[in-house]
Design an enzyme around this catalytic site. Structure first.
Site, PDB file in Angstrom:
ATOM      1  N   CYS A 120       0.821  -1.210   0.000  1.00 23.76           N
ATOM      2  CA  CYS A 120       0.000   0.000   0.000  1.00 23.76           C
ATOM      3  C   CYS A 120       0.855   1.260   0.000  1.00 23.76           C
ATOM      4  O   CYS A 120       0.667   2.155  -0.821  1.00 23.76           O
ATOM      5  CB  CYS A 120      -0.925  -0.012   1.214  1.00 23.76           C
ATOM      6  N   CYS A 151      -1.636   1.750  -2.964  1.00 28.04           N
ATOM      7  CA  CYS A 151      -2.594   2.844  -2.752  1.00 28.04           C
ATOM      8  C   CYS A 151      -1.979   4.245  -2.757  1.00 28.04           C
ATOM      9  O   CYS A 151      -2.490   5.143  -3.430  1.00 28.04           O
ATOM     10  CB  CYS A 151      -3.292   2.687  -1.392  1.00 28.04           C
ATOM     11  N   LYS A 180      -0.104   5.443  -5.989  1.00 26.37           N
ATOM     12  CA  LYS A 180      -1.146   5.494  -7.030  1.00 26.37           C
ATOM     13  C   LYS A 180      -2.022   6.734  -6.861  1.00 26.37           C
ATOM     14  O   LYS A 180      -2.282   7.448  -7.822  1.00 26.37           O
ATOM     15  CB  LYS A 180      -2.011   4.233  -6.945  1.00 26.37           C
ATOM     16  N   TYR A 183      -9.897  -3.031 -10.745  1.00 24.48           N
ATOM     17  CA  TYR A 183      -9.749  -1.631 -10.348  1.00 24.48           C
ATOM     18  C   TYR A 183      -8.350  -1.087 -10.619  1.00 24.48           C
ATOM     19  O   TYR A 183      -8.200   0.090 -10.964  1.00 24.48           O
ATOM     20  CB  TYR A 183     -10.206  -1.422  -8.896  1.00 24.48           C
ATOM     21  N   GLU A 195      -7.756   2.155 -12.904  1.00 20.23           N
ATOM     22  CA  GLU A 195      -7.149   3.347 -12.310  1.00 20.23           C
ATOM     23  C   GLU A 195      -5.947   3.832 -13.118  1.00 20.23           C
ATOM     24  O   GLU A 195      -5.814   5.033 -13.391  1.00 20.23           O
ATOM     25  CB  GLU A 195      -6.730   3.054 -10.861  1.00 20.23           C
ATOM     26  N   HIS A 231     -26.883  21.705   0.676  1.00 20.31           N
ATOM     27  CA  HIS A 231     -27.110  22.281  -0.654  1.00 20.31           C
ATOM     28  C   HIS A 231     -26.183  23.454  -0.901  1.00 20.31           C
ATOM     29  O   HIS A 231     -25.959  24.245   0.018  1.00 20.31           O
ATOM     30  CB  HIS A 231     -28.578  22.740  -0.735  1.00 20.31           C
ATOM     31  N   GLU A 270     -26.181  15.591  -1.904  1.00 19.57           N
ATOM     32  CA  GLU A 270     -27.556  15.775  -1.409  1.00 19.57           C
ATOM     33  C   GLU A 270     -28.531  14.840  -2.126  1.00 19.57           C
ATOM     34  O   GLU A 270     -29.600  14.520  -1.621  1.00 19.57           O
ATOM     35  CB  GLU A 270     -28.010  17.232  -1.532  1.00 19.57           C
TER      36      GLU A 270
END
Ligand SMILES: Cc1cc2nc3c(=O)[nH]c(=O)nc-3n(C[C@H](O)[C@H](O)[C@H](O)COP(=O)(O)OP(=O)(O)OC[C@H]3O[C@@H](n4cnc5c(N)ncnc54)[C@H](O)[C@@H]3O)c2cc1C
Length: 460
Positions: free
Chosen positions: A43, A48, A51, A180, A184, A438, A443
């Protein structure tokens, strides 16, 4: 304790191993950890973290483009690969030293060597040949990227391990894989200006994800200029004066500067000595464990990617922590792998928690599906073709939200918070009574009122 040199010997200084070592030491255990490459593991060193830094780099091109609609004149921009790699390496060095000092502060002894298992209580350190007797052994050796399937010229390709150290940015790159990691890196290189072909043997990217998410990503990638070669394989790679020529299963040839294979990872269990103690691996080479990460040998536990449960950093960390609590903290703790929020750092980003529509239908039978596809506010002035997808799956019998799927800017950040609500067992009514923030994209998660007719899954 006199029979043993240490209470715990951890093999592998990655996400799971480091956490387990530190927590066990804080419970008072004498702990040694062996790492054959760099402390921090996949990682931190080649997963991770580097990356995500590259993902950030790749998104500036959109920002420069979008700025014009808001009145900015952005000067000529250019990207310098060596600068990114140098700065990324400095950050990784910094993180590695933090990992080391945190282990040392906790009183854990770090051994910079490969280690293998000799028997149920003995580990051999290859660098010195020393044997260490341990009351418990934790195997946290992770996984490695495979260059599969093997094809003629396959050695011309690189994996995710090498991509972080390329000397130059490939102007043309072929990324092979539909998971993934492939998705990516295709997004990263496209954002940095490379010409990208993303090839996958299946008909759609991201197998196992919700069909709407898969479709939304394919659509967005096509709009970003990524060439998708689906239901296709590569039959051979050849070095030519112009680069690497990849012959595809339909007979066409794609010539590129780099071929990145991201077709899968396998547990790092070869030559680890597991056969010495009678641990039999599963079909992919993973170590079978029970809910407490214990193997069939009572003194040997395994956590993280080597067990191939859910191959993600926070899961490895949780498993390592639970192991230490169970064995050294007198708090038997199992890890629930059922609800794991996760993100794909494609551009647009994906955030998911819980079941896809198809999986929820199979598990719960009667479900309600809420869906919104809309243009994000920023795209109104920037003119970018971006779309956001929000999808929520509700179990009709209990009104519980059993799946949330987001494709769009900051989906990873949003899903972490939606993940808390889903983990707590929030119902659709709970989402509905939450007041919207908002104007945000998020939302939409609390304003979707009318279910759409549930549809059948369309692709494997
Ligand atoms: C390109 C890429 C991107 C990723 N992105 C993400 C992401 O965004 N989010 C996420 O959650 N996960 C991501 N992951 C997955 C994540 O990195 C892993 O799930 C996680 O690192 C697993 O932790 P681990 O402790 O099981 O193994 P690792 O972190 O792999 O650590 C194992 C360590 O053991 C060492 N080792 C192996 N054998 C021995 C031995 N015999 N003796 C001594 N040392 C040994 C290895 O050198 C390694 O350092 C990514 C992975 C890759 C490859």
């Amino acid at each position: 304790m006199s029979d043993f040199d240490v209470d715990l010997f951890v093999i592998g200084g990655g996400s799971g191993g480091v956490r387990a070592a530190r927590i066990a030491a804080t419970y008072g255990a004498k702990v040694m950890i062996a790492e054959e490459y760099r402390v921090g593991g996949t990682c931190v060193i080649r997963g991770c973290v580097p990356k995500k830094l590259m993902v950030y780099a790749s998104r500036f091109s959109d920002d420069f483009h979008d700025a014009a609609g808001f009145g900015w004149t952005v000067g000529p921009s250019s990207f310098n690969w060596p600068t990114l790699i140098r700065n990324k390496d400095l950050e990784i060095d910094r993180l590695e030293s933090i990992y080391r000092s945190n282990l040392e502060k906790a009183g854990v002894e770090i051994v910079d060597s490969r280690a293998v298992i000799e028997d149920a209580h003995t580990v051999r350190i290859l660098k010195t040949g020393a044997r260490v007797r341990a009351r418990y052994i934790l195997v946290a050796v992770g996984a490695y990227p495979t260059l599969e399937p093997a094809i003629p010229g396959g050695e011309l390709a690189i994996t995710s391990n090498e991509v972080f150290h390329l000397e130059a940015q490939p102007k043309r790159i072929l990324v092979i894989g539909g998971g993934y990691i492939a998705v990516e890196f295709a997004g990263v290189f496209a954002g940095l200006g490379s010409e990208v072909t993303l090839l996958h043997r299946g008909p759609k990217l991201l197998r196992g994800f919700d069909e709407d998410v898969r479709d939304a990503l394919a659509d967005a990638y096509a709009k970003r200029g990524i060439k998708l070669a689906l239901s296709m394989t590569v039959t051979r790679l050849d070095k030519t004066p112009d680069g690497i020529a990849a012959t595809l299963s339909d007979g066409s040839i794609v010539t590129v500067d780099q071929v990145l294979v991201a077709t899968g990872r396998r547990p790092n269990t070869a030559k680890l000595g597991l056969e010495n103690v009678g641990i039999t691996l599963d079909a992919v080479g993973a170590i079978p464990v029970d809910a407490y990460s214990q193997t069939v040998i009572p003194s040997i536990y395994a956590v993280g990617d080597v067990t191939n449960r859910a191959n993600l950093t926070p899961v490895a960390i949780r498993e390592g922590h639970a192991f230490a609590d169970t064995v050294f903290g007198d708090k038997p703790t199992s890890v629930d792998h059922d609800l794991i929020p996760t993100a794909v750092f494609s551009t647009p980003e994906i955030g998911v928690v819980g079941h896809s529509e198809a999986a929820a239908e199979e598990r719960y039978g009667e479900i309600d599906v809420y869906k919104a596809v809309f243009r994000p506010m920023r795209a109104t002035l920037s003119g970018a073709p971006d779309r956001v997808l929000m999808k929520m799956i509700v179990d009709k019998a209990t009104d519980k939200v059993v799946g949330v799927h987001i494709v769009g800017h900051d989906a990873g950040e949003m899903i972490q918070l939606a993940g808390i609500a889903v983990t707590m067992g929030a119902t659709k009514a709970d989402f509905d009574r939450t007041i919207a923030v908002h104007p945000t994209a998020a939302e939409e998660l609390v304003t979707m009122r009318t279910p759409v007719p549930a549809k059948k899954p369309v692709a494997a």
